[in-house]
Scaffold this motif. Structure first.
Motif, PDB file in Angstrom:
ATOM      1  N   GLN A 265       0.978  -1.217   0.208  1.00 28.51           N
ATOM      2  CA  GLN A 265      -0.062  -0.038   0.176  1.00 28.51           C
ATOM      3  C   GLN A 265       1.283   1.051   0.105  1.00 28.51           C
ATOM      4  OE1 GLN A 265      -1.435   1.258   4.596  1.00 28.51           O
ATOM      5  NE2 GLN A 265      -3.043  -0.204   3.398  1.00 28.51           N
ATOM      6  N   TYR A 266       0.543   2.074  -0.637  1.00 26.15           N
ATOM      7  CA  TYR A 266       1.165   3.512  -0.757  1.00 26.15           C
ATOM      8  C   TYR A 266       0.744   4.130  -0.256  1.00 26.15           C
ATOM      9  CZ  TYR A 266      -1.926   4.647  -5.052  1.00 26.15           C
ATOM     10  OH  TYR A 266      -2.691   4.729  -5.657  1.00 26.15           O
ATOM     11  N   ASN A 267      -0.372   4.553   0.086  1.00 25.59           N
ATOM     12  CA  ASN A 267      -1.439   5.267   0.954  1.00 25.59           C
ATOM     13  C   ASN A 267      -2.068   5.185   2.313  1.00 25.59           C
ATOM     14  OD1 ASN A 267      -2.857   7.589   0.793  1.00 25.59           O
ATOM     15  ND2 ASN A 267      -4.313   7.328  -0.410  1.00 25.59           N
ATOM     16  N   THR A 268      -1.232   4.390   2.887  1.00 21.52           N
ATOM     17  CA  THR A 268      -0.681   4.763   4.486  1.00 21.52           C
ATOM     18  C   THR A 268      -1.320   5.619   4.851  1.00 21.52           C
ATOM     19  OG1 THR A 268       0.648   3.198   4.929  1.00 21.52           O
ATOM     20  CG2 THR A 268       0.502   4.112   6.561  1.00 21.52           C
ATOM     21  N   GLU A 269      -1.063   6.424   4.651  1.00 21.84           N
ATOM     22  CA  GLU A 269      -1.877   7.845   4.969  1.00 21.84           C
ATOM     23  C   GLU A 269      -2.975   8.595   4.735  1.00 21.84           C
ATOM     24  OE1 GLU A 269       0.444   7.719   2.841  1.00 21.84           O
ATOM     25  OE2 GLU A 269       2.689   8.588   2.510  1.00 21.84           O
ATOM     26  N   ASP A 276      -0.985  14.359  -0.548  1.00 20.76           N
ATOM     27  CA  ASP A 276      -1.046  13.474   1.537  1.00 20.76           C
ATOM     28  C   ASP A 276      -0.364  12.035   0.920  1.00 20.76           C
ATOM     29  OD1 ASP A 276      -2.022  16.007   1.724  1.00 20.76           O
ATOM     30  OD2 ASP A 276      -4.274  15.291   1.504  1.00 20.76           O
ATOM     31  N   MET A 277      -0.533  12.083  -0.073  1.00 17.40           N
ATOM     32  CA  MET A 277      -0.149   9.829  -0.312  1.00 17.40           C
ATOM     33  C   MET A 277       1.378  10.063   0.213  1.00 17.40           C
ATOM     34  SD  MET A 277      -2.602   9.206  -3.451  1.00 17.40           S
ATOM     35  CE  MET A 277      -4.705   9.796  -3.629  1.00 17.40           C
ATOM     36  N   MET A 278       2.035  11.234  -0.127  1.00 15.22           N
ATOM     37  CA  MET A 278       3.554  10.835  -0.186  1.00 15.22           C
ATOM     38  C   MET A 278       3.813  11.845   1.318  1.00 15.22           C
ATOM     39  SD  MET A 278       4.163  11.295  -3.649  1.00 15.22           S
ATOM     40  CE  MET A 278       2.131  12.325  -4.521  1.00 15.22           C
ATOM     41  N   SER A 279       3.168  11.997   2.614  1.00 16.67           N
ATOM     42  CA  SER A 279       3.350  12.650   3.206  1.00 16.67           C
ATOM     43  C   SER A 279       4.010  11.750   4.326  1.00 16.67           C
ATOM     44  CB  SER A 279       2.101  12.976   3.505  1.00 16.67           C
ATOM     45  OG  SER A 279       1.554  12.982   5.031  1.00 16.67           O
ATOM     46  N   ARG A 282       7.476   6.016   5.396  1.00 16.66           N
ATOM     47  CA  ARG A 282       6.868   4.360   5.905  1.00 16.66           C
ATOM     48  C   ARG A 282       5.321   4.345   5.060  1.00 16.66           C
ATOM     49  NH1 ARG A 282      11.669   1.548   6.144  1.00 16.66           N
ATOM     50  NH2 ARG A 282      10.677   0.234   6.647  1.00 16.66           N
ATOM     51  N   ASP A 283       5.687   3.503   3.892  1.00 13.36           N
ATOM     52  CA  ASP A 283       3.955   2.925   4.026  1.00 13.36           C
ATOM     53  C   ASP A 283       4.107   1.493   4.636  1.00 13.36           C
ATOM     54  OD1 ASP A 283       1.885   4.546   2.553  1.00 13.36           O
ATOM     55  OD2 ASP A 283       3.888   5.335   1.681  1.00 13.36           O
ATOM     56  N   ALA A 284       3.522   0.432   3.406  1.00 13.45           N
ATOM     57  CA  ALA A 284       3.145  -0.999   4.564  1.00 13.45           C
ATOM     58  C   ALA A 284       3.126  -1.383   3.393  1.00 13.45           C
ATOM     59  CB  ALA A 284       1.882  -0.339   5.370  1.00 13.45           C
TER      60      ALA A 284
HETATM   61 CA    CA Z   1       2.300   7.236   1.117  1.00 11.23          CA
END
Ligand code: CA
Ligand code: K7E
Ligand code: CUA
Length: 640
Positions: A265-269, A276-279, A282-284
């Motif tokens: 997942q790239y949008n842990t945020e 916001d998806m890159m803030s 680390r993701d998961a």
């Molecule tokens: Ca992200």
């Protein structure tokens, strides 16, 4: 990016100039990537050592003599042409396009009643959808290798999964996932997690990429958004269950023991906006404990969403903090990962970093230890996190311990040794885990090797889907072909074997030995309930305004020389091809009525249309079948 050394190199070689241009343009689109623009740390071999194109020293050859057959099948997703493509390898020849999500003019997919039923229609009988976007294709397994039963492919636009029968190479079922948008990753399981007798695929897992409010009643509060990870039954194609998670799903992988599935997942945020998806740093990679999820469903620990009856279990972080009862586990990986791939030694999932120049190696036995309460920190399952280069997207394997990862920004494939990467990560700074690098042309996305994601990975051929071809082919206006490149990986060094232009825009593909399939060339008449089994059954029957026309084809004639209907009739024409000879396909077209479809040997297909203005309409065979193919006609006479 603009240091003097690069500039002067670039002037010396136009090749480097083009690469730099790509790097720059691609980087502009990836905000916050500054940290990733550094060269890979020690352990990385020099990019300059990549071998030039050519076949010197290559054990494999892509050129087949006329009449020679390929030794591998390739199943390719067609991207937003909405089809699946079948290639022969190593030649790279395209053999077939299998329509599934979108209409196809050659075979009449989306025109025949049979295909419309599979595709899905609205109340007025028209297709529900005529667009699709296929990304990922995978096939059914038995004992860790392909068993030749089915392949599956996703439609990202309308969250549909299609199944392809690999005996006839046709789509036989399409299922729409409820409460899912942006259905992206897909992977069949490889055996049952509990029942040892089920050593083959019975489930297909599907990742929902775009988070939406559940149920989707218009709200712009992103905190309410969730994504669902779905399980589809491989046989019935019905939904078995879904898991609601925090963050989103992207690509999917499954373990060889059937116990684990995972999605990166790239949008842990849980951001709704690009930035916001890159803030988060680390993701998961989210793991699913399949046996526990199915126990929870059985125990009634689920809810349903909206009008869907599919059980949805709670896979959010808060509900799964206790390892011993957790359904899900969120292993952390660097910022915005992309592909996740299972190594053929059955031990690891490898997450490609995308925004991070790294690959993360996750040890599956440790994830299982965590679920058993025997591993204190879940991130202890991370066996390695090593630098590979810029923009790692997808990984393939050769069965000899090496991984091959595409570097989108570097326009390279990097070959690296997984054990050495683990040693390097553990502190052995002398472990040279990068074995080789090769330039590809250009901007590679998916990659796969022959038999890569099976226990029978054989390390012969590597195909790379390059998203840009630029100057590799004759210019044909603004829309460029993509460039599928084939690489020989039988030796220590990778050797570029061939470029193949392909119509946009394939994503994922699998390559496997031709012996694994047993295709049939002639249908079974009894498989079609409406088959016209004898030419004597041909004729017109009327029921009010509804007219049924039954007909057969046997080269070079249709069983009816003419048939009569009335203007405004709702005509259903059923055509059975009684020819039993391999490669003897007929077509059937009616001028002015938007009808054209084919019938393969012993196949039955039907179309329904409204008879137009009075007149004579020459229905003719559109598929060359015989010396008298042009004479193969029948007259539809429409009366007032
Ligand atoms: Ca992200
Ligand atoms: Cu990388 Cu949709 Cu598989 Cu394309 S995704 S490249
Ligand atoms: Cu039948 Cu052409």
């Amino acid at each position: 990016m603009t240091d003097k050394k690069t500039e002067s190199l670039q002037e010396a070689t136009p090749e480097l100039g083009r690469r730099r241009f790509f790097n720059t343009t691609a980087l502009v689109g990836l905000a916050g990537l500054a940290a990733c623009t550094e060269k890979p740390a020690s352990g990385g071999a020099s990019a300059a050592s990549a071998p030039a194109a050519g076949s010197h020293g290559a054990a494999n050859a892509s050129h087949l003599k006329p009449g020679e057959l390929d030794t591998y099948y390739g199943l390719w997703s067609g991207g937003h042409t909405g089809d699946m493509r079948v290639l022969g390898l190593p030649s790279g020849r395209e053999l077939l396009r299998i329509p599934c999500f979108v209409p196809d003019a050659l075979v009449g997919w989306g025109h025949t009643n049979e295909s419309k039923k599979i595709m899905g229609t609205k109340a007025d009988g028209n297709l529900r959808y005529s667009v699709g976007d296929t990304h990922h294709t995978h096939a059914s397994y038995k004992d860790g290798n392909y068993d030749g039963r089915y392949a599956w492919i996703n439609d990202k636009i309308n969250s549909r999964i299609a199944r392809i029968r690999l005996d006839y190479f046709v789509c036989d079922k399409i299922t729409q996932l409820p409460n899912v948008q942006g259905f992206h990753g897909i992977f069949p399981d490889k055996r049952d997690p509990v029942d040892p007798a089920i050593n083959y695929t019975t489930r297909v897992f599907c990742g929902g990429e775009f988070s939406i409010p559940l149920p989707n009643a218009g709200t712009d509060d992103a905190k309410q958004y969730h994504s669902l990870f779905s399980c589809v039954d491989a046989e019935t194609m019905e939904l078995r269950w879904q898991v609601m998670i925090d963050g989103n799903c992207d690509l999917v992988a499954t373990s060889y023991d059937g116990k684990l599935a995972a999605t990166n997942q790239y949008n842990t945020e849980m951001g709704a906006k690009y930035e916001d998806m890159m803030s988060a740093e680390r993701d998961a990679c989210v793991f699913f404990n399949i046996a526990r999820i199915e126990e929870a469903v059985k125990a009634g620990k689920f809810k349903t969403i909206g009008s869907s009856k599919v059980p949805v279990v709670d896979g959010t972080r808060a509900a799964n903090a206790d390892a011993k009862s957790a359904l899900t586990a969120y292993v952390s990986v660097p910022k915005n990962p992309h592909g996740v791939n299972a190594s053929p030694d059955q031990k690891y999932f490898i997450c490609a970093g995308k925004l991070s120049p790294t690959a993360t190696v996750i040890e599956l036995s440790k994830v299982l230890e965590w679920f058993d309460g025997k591993l204190e920190k879940l991130d202890g399952a991370i066996a390695a996190e090593v630098e590979l280069g810029l923009g790692p997207l997808h990984t393939a394997f050769d069965g000899r311990g090496n991984a091959y990862t595409t570097l989108f920004l570097d326009s390279q494939v990097v070959k690296w040794n997984v054990d050495k990467a683990i040693a390097f990560h553990k502190g052995d700074k002398n472990a040279k885990y990068v074995v080789d690098r090769i330039d590809v042309h250009y901007q590679p996305g998916h990659i796969n090797a022959s038999q890569s994601e099976t226990v029978a990975a054989d390390g012969k051929y590597l195909a790379v889907g390059c998203k840009f071809s630029k100057d590799r082919f004759l210019p044909v206006g603004p829309l460029h072909a993509e460039n599928e490149q084939l690489i020989d990986i039988s030796g220590e060094k990778m050797v570029l074997m061939a470029d193949h232009p392909v119509r946009g825009e394939p994503h994922d593909f699998i390559i496997f030995k031709r012996e694994l399939l047993k295709p049939k060339q002639v249908y079974n008449l009894d498989d079609f309930p409406h088959a016209v089994k004898d030419p004597k059954e041909s004729g017109v029957t009327r029921n009010g305004k509804k007219v049924t026309v039954k007909m057969t084809s046997q080269a070079p004639a249709f069983s009816l020389r003419e048939f009569k209907v009335k203007k405004g009739d709702e005509v259903t024409l059923i055509l059975t091809n009684l020819d039993k000879v391999e490669d003897l396909t007929h077509g059937f077209a009616i001028p002015g009525h938007n009808v054209n479809f084919i019938v393969n040997p012993q196949e039955t297909a039907s179309v329904t249309f409204t008879a137009g203005d009075p007149g004579v309409y020459w229905c003719y065979c559109t598929h060359f079948c015989h010396a008298l193919h042009l004479e193969m006609r029948t007259r539809m006479i429409v009366e007032a």
